[in-house]
Design an enzyme around this catalytic site. Structure first.
Site, short mmCIF file in Angstrom:
data_model
loop_
_atom_site.label_atom_id
_atom_site.label_comp_id
_atom_site.label_asym_id
_atom_site.label_seq_id
_atom_site.Cartn_x
_atom_site.Cartn_y
_atom_site.Cartn_z
N CYS A 199 -3.02 2.55 -2.77
CA CYS A 199 -2.46 3.85 -2.42
C CYS A 199 -2.05 4.63 -3.67
O CYS A 199 -1.67 4.06 -4.68
CB CYS A 199 -1.27 3.68 -1.48
SG CYS A 199 0.17 2.87 -2.20
N CYS B 157 0.98 1.86 -5.03
CA CYS B 157 0.36 0.64 -5.57
C CYS B 157 -0.47 0.92 -6.81
O CYS B 157 -0.49 0.13 -7.74
CB CYS B 157 -0.47 -0.05 -4.49
SG CYS B 157 0.56 -0.72 -3.16
N GLU C 59 -0.78 -4.97 -2.62
CA GLU C 59 -0.85 -5.05 -4.08
C GLU C 59 0.55 -5.20 -4.68
O GLU C 59 0.76 -5.99 -5.60
CB GLU C 59 -1.53 -3.79 -4.66
CG GLU C 59 -2.96 -3.59 -4.18
CD GLU C 59 -3.06 -2.73 -2.92
OE1 GLU C 59 -4.16 -2.24 -2.65
OE2 GLU C 59 -2.05 -2.55 -2.21
N HIS D 200 3.47 -3.07 0.50
CA HIS D 200 2.01 -3.08 0.49
C HIS D 200 1.48 -4.34 -0.19
O HIS D 200 2.20 -4.97 -0.99
CB HIS D 200 1.47 -1.84 -0.22
CG HIS D 200 1.55 -0.60 0.59
ND1 HIS D 200 0.97 0.58 0.20
CD2 HIS D 200 2.14 -0.34 1.79
CE1 HIS D 200 1.19 1.52 1.11
NE2 HIS D 200 1.90 0.98 2.08
#
Length: 165
Positions: free
Chosen positions: A97, A107, A51, A49
């Site tokens: 998330c 994240c 981040e 992801h």
């Protein structure tokens, strides 16, 4: 947030995940914000992801790379990442998330572990895949959460690129 959207545009769309962009910025006293790291979804191997990628790239900076980014450093000691993280703002196009169906760390948890100061979010994560509670997790951990106004639809359109919803 525009720079985070530029990162999201670099993301290869897939129908089962969002396209997200993230920028990590430090705000030193009497200085303009300095971009320390950037990331986007699936940029690094392993279904990653935005981040998490931006944090990983930040954590992999050498001390000389870090020093060159924050030069001139306003304190006597050489900058270390631990000194910078409490001054860090994270701009992300989609709410971080709170759960990963892949089993990878969420994240929001990574941002909490990093002890960032503030998270500026483009738009809430829709319930397309999971119910996201990332912003609440950040708030509960004492991280300031700011909902960036005005680009919600652009952030959502970027997130859903390649989806047929």
């Amino acid at each position: 947030m525009r720079q985070a959207l530029e990162q999201a545009a670099l993301c290869e769309p897939v129908p089962t995940a969002f396209c997200v962009g993230c920028i990590i910025v430090v705000r030193l006293p009497d200085s303009e914000p300095i971009v320390l790291s950037k990331g986007f979804s699936r940029e690094l191997p392993g279904n990653t992801h935005a981040e998490a990628n931006a944090l990983a790239k930040l954590e992999n900076l050498s001390s000389s790379q870090l020093q060159s980014l924050v030069s001139p450093w306003p304190w006597e000691a050489v900058p270390v990442l631990g000194d910078l993280l409490p001054l860090v703002d994270v701009y992300t196009t989609l709410e971080p998330c709170s759960v990963r169906t892949s089993g990878l760390p969420a994240c929001a948890d990574g941002l909490i572990r990093a002890r960032i100061r503030r998270c500026i979010i483009g738009v809430r994560e829709p319930d397309d895949f999971v119910k996201c509670e990332g912003a609440q997790k950040l708030k509960d951990a004492g991280i300031e959460v700011i909902w960036y106004g005005g680009l919600e639809q652009e952030c959502l359109d970027a997130a859903r690129k390649g989806h047929h919803i």
